[in-house]
Design a protein around this motif. Structure first.
Motif, PDB file in Angstrom:
ATOM      1  N   ASP A  21       0.825  -1.201   0.016  1.00  0.00           N
ATOM      2  CA  ASP A  21       0.061   0.048  -0.142  1.00  0.00           C
ATOM      3  C   ASP A  21       0.875   1.417  -0.186  1.00  0.00           C
ATOM      4  N   VAL A  23       3.275   4.348  -1.390  1.00  0.00           N
ATOM      5  CA  VAL A  23       2.888   5.505  -2.498  1.00  0.00           C
ATOM      6  C   VAL A  23       4.428   6.211  -2.908  1.00  0.00           C
ATOM      7  N   PRO A  27       3.866  11.235  -6.171  1.00  0.00           N
ATOM      8  CA  PRO A  27       2.964  10.522  -6.969  1.00  0.00           C
ATOM      9  C   PRO A  27       2.433  11.600  -8.107  1.00  0.00           C
ATOM     10  N   ASN A  51      -2.269  -3.940  -6.367  1.00  0.00           N
ATOM     11  CA  ASN A  51      -0.642  -3.719  -6.235  1.00  0.00           C
ATOM     12  C   ASN A  51       0.049  -5.058  -6.229  1.00  0.00           C
ATOM     13  N   TRP A  62      -0.422   1.745 -10.504  1.00  0.00           N
ATOM     14  CA  TRP A  62      -0.187   1.468  -8.963  1.00  0.00           C
ATOM     15  C   TRP A  62      -1.555   2.132  -8.114  1.00  0.00           C
ATOM     16  N   VAL A  64      -3.795   3.670  -5.369  1.00  0.00           N
ATOM     17  CA  VAL A  64      -3.544   4.556  -4.048  1.00  0.00           C
ATOM     18  C   VAL A  64      -4.999   4.802  -3.617  1.00  0.00           C
ATOM     19  N   CYS A  66      -7.606   7.192  -1.493  1.00  0.00           N
ATOM     20  CA  CYS A  66      -7.711   8.365  -1.125  1.00  0.00           C
ATOM     21  C   CYS A  66      -9.224   8.738  -0.701  1.00  0.00           C
ATOM     22  N   ILE A  80      -4.586  11.865   0.379  1.00  0.00           N
ATOM     23  CA  ILE A  80      -3.786  10.518   0.268  1.00  0.00           C
ATOM     24  C   ILE A  80      -3.885   9.827   1.569  1.00  0.00           C
ATOM     25  N   THR A  82      -3.303   6.218   2.053  1.00  0.00           N
ATOM     26  CA  THR A  82      -2.120   5.151   2.220  1.00  0.00           C
ATOM     27  C   THR A  82      -0.898   5.705   1.959  1.00  0.00           C
TER      28      THR A  82
END
Length: 205
Positions: A21, A23, A27, A51, A62, A64, A66, A80, A82
């Protein structure tokens, strides 16, 4: 009610995530949406499952997690959540409740008694910690039980103030979630004096 979205971002093939998980440090803007839900842990599980695929299966993307509509530090309108980190908190052992394993979490968690571990831990570290502490609690008939708190990445709000003495005070508000680790259950509530009342629920991590 918070709304969580799993978004997809392009990542460099040379980037090595620390966890499923994780990031990237900077990003890029998300360009695809995988899932939107009010269930936080459903969003986290969906992102992790995506992932854990191979690079070719992910097509260089990937996932993420949020929160929608909440200002974040990185993306406008998206906060965000993670990667997650974990803390350990103690609760009073609920009257009439009996665990079947040290990973069980009672349904009647409403308030923690105090934070045992101020440092944020990885999932594996937190899991090992509560397993050891709760095994001791079971062996010694303790009045306390220990739970995992999942800590979201970016804060909900952050306030910085300065006083005349030149001291800076930073206050961050972060959302926490009580997590039930895989392999644990809810224990035996059959002897609870309030078993006819509704309980709060903890979500599986």
């Amino acid at each position: 009610m918070a709304c969580y979205r799993v978004v997809l971002i392009p990542v460099d093939e040379n980037w090595t995530p620390a966890s499923p998980d994780d990031v990237p440090p900077q990003p890029p803007q998300p360009n695809e949406r995988l899932l939107e839900t009010e269930d936080f842990f459903s969003a986290v599980r969906e992102a992790i499952q995506f992932n854990q695929q191979t690079w070719s299966e992910r097509k260089g993307r990937w996932a993420v997690v949020c929160e929608v509509g909440c200002p974040g530090k990185t993306w406008p309108g998206l906060r965000i959540c993670t990667p997650l980190r974990y803390k350990i908190a103690s609760i009073w052992w609920p009257p009439g409740w009996e665990p079947n394993s040290p990973l069980d979490m009672p349904l009647c968690i409403c308030r923690t008694h105090g934070t045992l571990q101020e440092d944020q831990l990885s999932y594996e570290q937190a899991l090992a910690t509560i397993q050891a502490l709760n095994q001791q609690a079971m062996d010694r008939a303790s009045t306390m039980w220990y739970v995992m708190l999942a800590v979201e990445n970016e804060p909900v709000s952050r306030t910085i103030s300065y006083d005349p003495a030149g001291l800076q005070t930073t206050v961050e508000i972060r959302r926490l979630h009580v997590a039930q680790p895989a392999g644990g259950g809810h224990g035996d509530c059959s002897h609870c004096p309030a078993r006819s009342l509704d309980c709060s629920m903890v979500a599986p991590a």
